[in-house]
Write a protein that holds these residues in place. Structure first.
Motif, PDB file in Angstrom:
ATOM      1  N   VAL A   1     -33.983 -18.295 -15.988  1.00 62.53           N
ATOM      2  CA  VAL A   1     -34.612 -19.417 -15.282  1.00 62.53           C
ATOM      3  C   VAL A   1     -36.121 -19.247 -15.318  1.00 62.53           C
ATOM      4  CG1 VAL A   1     -34.776 -20.679 -13.116  1.00 62.53           C
ATOM      5  CG2 VAL A   1     -32.597 -19.615 -13.765  1.00 62.53           C
ATOM      6  N   VAL A   2     -36.833 -20.274 -15.822  1.00 62.68           N
ATOM      7  CA  VAL A   2     -38.285 -20.189 -15.993  1.00 62.68           C
ATOM      8  C   VAL A   2     -38.947 -21.393 -15.331  1.00 62.68           C
ATOM      9  CG1 VAL A   2     -40.182 -20.031 -17.645  1.00 62.68           C
ATOM     10  CG2 VAL A   2     -37.963 -19.006 -18.194  1.00 62.68           C
ATOM     11  N   LEU A   3     -39.962 -21.102 -14.511  1.00 57.81           N
ATOM     12  CA  LEU A   3     -40.764 -22.162 -13.902  1.00 57.81           C
ATOM     13  C   LEU A   3     -41.947 -22.471 -14.809  1.00 57.81           C
ATOM     14  CD1 LEU A   3     -40.805 -20.810 -10.232  1.00 57.81           C
ATOM     15  CD2 LEU A   3     -39.380 -22.629 -11.148  1.00 57.81           C
ATOM     16  N   LYS A   4     -42.003 -23.700 -15.305  1.00 59.71           N
ATOM     17  CA  LYS A   4     -43.012 -24.084 -16.294  1.00 59.71           C
ATOM     18  C   LYS A   4     -44.220 -24.796 -15.692  1.00 59.71           C
ATOM     19  CE  LYS A   4     -41.011 -22.944 -20.312  1.00 59.71           C
ATOM     20  NZ  LYS A   4     -41.683 -22.190 -21.375  1.00 59.71           N
ATOM     21  N   GLY A   5     -44.128 -25.206 -14.415  1.00 59.95           N
ATOM     22  CA  GLY A   5     -45.235 -25.925 -13.801  1.00 59.95           C
ATOM     23  C   GLY A   5     -45.356 -27.350 -14.318  1.00 59.95           C
ATOM     24  N   ASN A   6     -46.470 -28.003 -13.980  1.00 58.45           N
ATOM     25  CA  ASN A   6     -46.731 -29.362 -14.467  1.00 58.45           C
ATOM     26  C   ASN A   6     -47.127 -29.325 -15.940  1.00 58.45           C
ATOM     27  OD1 ASN A   6     -46.225 -30.668 -12.039  1.00 58.45           O
ATOM     28  ND2 ASN A   6     -48.333 -30.475 -11.332  1.00 58.45           N
TER      29      ASN A   6
END
Length: 372
Positions: free
Chosen positions: A257-262
């Motif tokens: 799971v990766v948070l890519k931001g805007n």
């Protein structure tokens, strides 16, 4: 035509350009093609635009800055009372000189606009209600009030109200509408990679409690525990980011799971093209843009049964309608993973439906509203 926009969207001014939330501005730039002069009444601040922001494209824009306000707490209400006279007069005078009044609802500025437009019955008007129009849904009093005023043809005259979905027993000024991200020329063949090298999920939306990004993470976590090679990319920012990061770390999900931001439109487009599923377990939506975008690129939508979503998914024939019961929802997803022919069939149906709603079609419909 002098076109006046009343909006709650927070804007930024940079190098004499006005920026706002990208999907909103991208849509408004289509409306602005048919106006000679633009007046925007909305909150404004100085700052640097982010990857998700875009600027208005027009040679004649006048901005009437308003103070932001809300009605959440007693203190907020008191401060709002102090701000209202200034906001009222700015909206009133903008409407007075307008040839066409355009309201963006629901929102606090939209509520003010709904009330003040009553004073201008002869002006031509449109309102874009971007929230859930379903009268049976649980909503705040301010949202219900906006819907009531907009639907009341005694108070609201000479206005077309654009709403998402088809609803029974509506007043004559309510028009079923849609939104769009991609143009006709962006249509290209889609060939989804098989599941041998992994199954890709994508979440696009604000990282806030109402969008329930944690449920998306838990769905992926459960699929991993069941032995599936799955990954999830989350695009967006919000107050839930820290708690999501902690959950991912504590449950050893960093590999999956990766948070890519805007990110900008092109980055999202590439991710949609590489993904198999687009997930949005949101509590409330109007026309969930991320779902329609994912469907355009053959992603199977996994989304809650809110607003016009069942219509978008043809009651599940074009995707998965979440029960918000983790065990039941996992079984729905697993059924498509183990039956790839069914996955491909739903994917094709999603593509065919979504590609009816391009920016080209959207512009033609906007032209009909503005050009008499």
């Amino acid at each position: 035509m002098k076109f006046v926009i009343i909006s709650h969207v927070r804007h930024l001014k940079k190098n004499n350009k006005y920026f706002g939330y990208g999907p909103y501005v991208r849509e408004m730039n289509i409306w602005l093609k048919y106006a000679d002069e633009i007046i925007v009444v909305a909150p404004l601040s100085e700052g640097n635009p982010t990857a998700i922001d875009l600027s208005y494209i027009h040679s004649s824009i006048s901005f009437k800055k308003t103070l932001s306000f809300n009605l959440i707490s007693v203190g907020d209400v008191f401060l709002t009372i102090l701000k209202l006279p200034s906001i009222f007069w700015k909206i009133f005078w903008a409407m007075k000189v307008a040839d066409h009044i355009h309201l963006r609802c629901p929102g606090n500025m939209g509520l003010m606009g709904c009330i003040i437009q009553i004073l201008f019955p002869s002006k031509t008007k449109t309102a874009k209600y971007a929230g859930n129009w379903d009268s049976k849904s649980k909503q705040s009093w301010s949202y219900r009030l906006q819907k009531w005023i907009l639907s009341n043809t005694f108070l609201t005259k000479n206005m077309q109200v654009l709403v998402y979905g088809n609803w029974e027993n509506q007043s004559k000024n309510i028009k079923s509408f849609f939104t769009a991200t991609y143009s006709e020329y962006e249509k290209m063949s889609v060939e989804k990679a098989d599941f041998k090298n992994g199954i890709k999920f994508i979440f696009v939306g604000s990282l806030v409690a109402g969008k329930k990004p944690l449920y998306a993470v838990k769905l992926i976590e459960a699929l991993i525990k069941n032995g599936y090679n799955v990954t999830l990319e989350l695009y967006g920012e919000g107050e839930e980011r820290n708690s999501l990061e902690n959950y991912i770390l504590m449950n050893k999900l960093k590999e999956y799971v990766v948070l890519k931001g805007n990110q900008n439109k092109e980055t999202l487009k590439t991710s949609y093209q590489k993904s198999h599923f687009v997930i949005l377990p949101s509590k409330s939506e109007g026309w969930p843009k991320a779902i329609a975008e994912g469907m355009f690129w053959g992603c199977i939508p996994i989304v809650t049964k809110v607003s016009c979503v069942p219509y978008m998914l043809d009651s599940g024939k074009r995707g998965i309608l979440l029960e918000m019961d983790l065990n039941k929802d996992i079984k729905q997803v697993e059924n498509l993973i183990v039956n790839q022919n069914i996955f491909l069939e739903k994917s094709q149906k999603a593509i065919e439906w979504s590609r009816n709603f391009t920016t080209d079609v959207f512009e033609k419909e906007i032209e009909k509203l503005l050009i008499k």
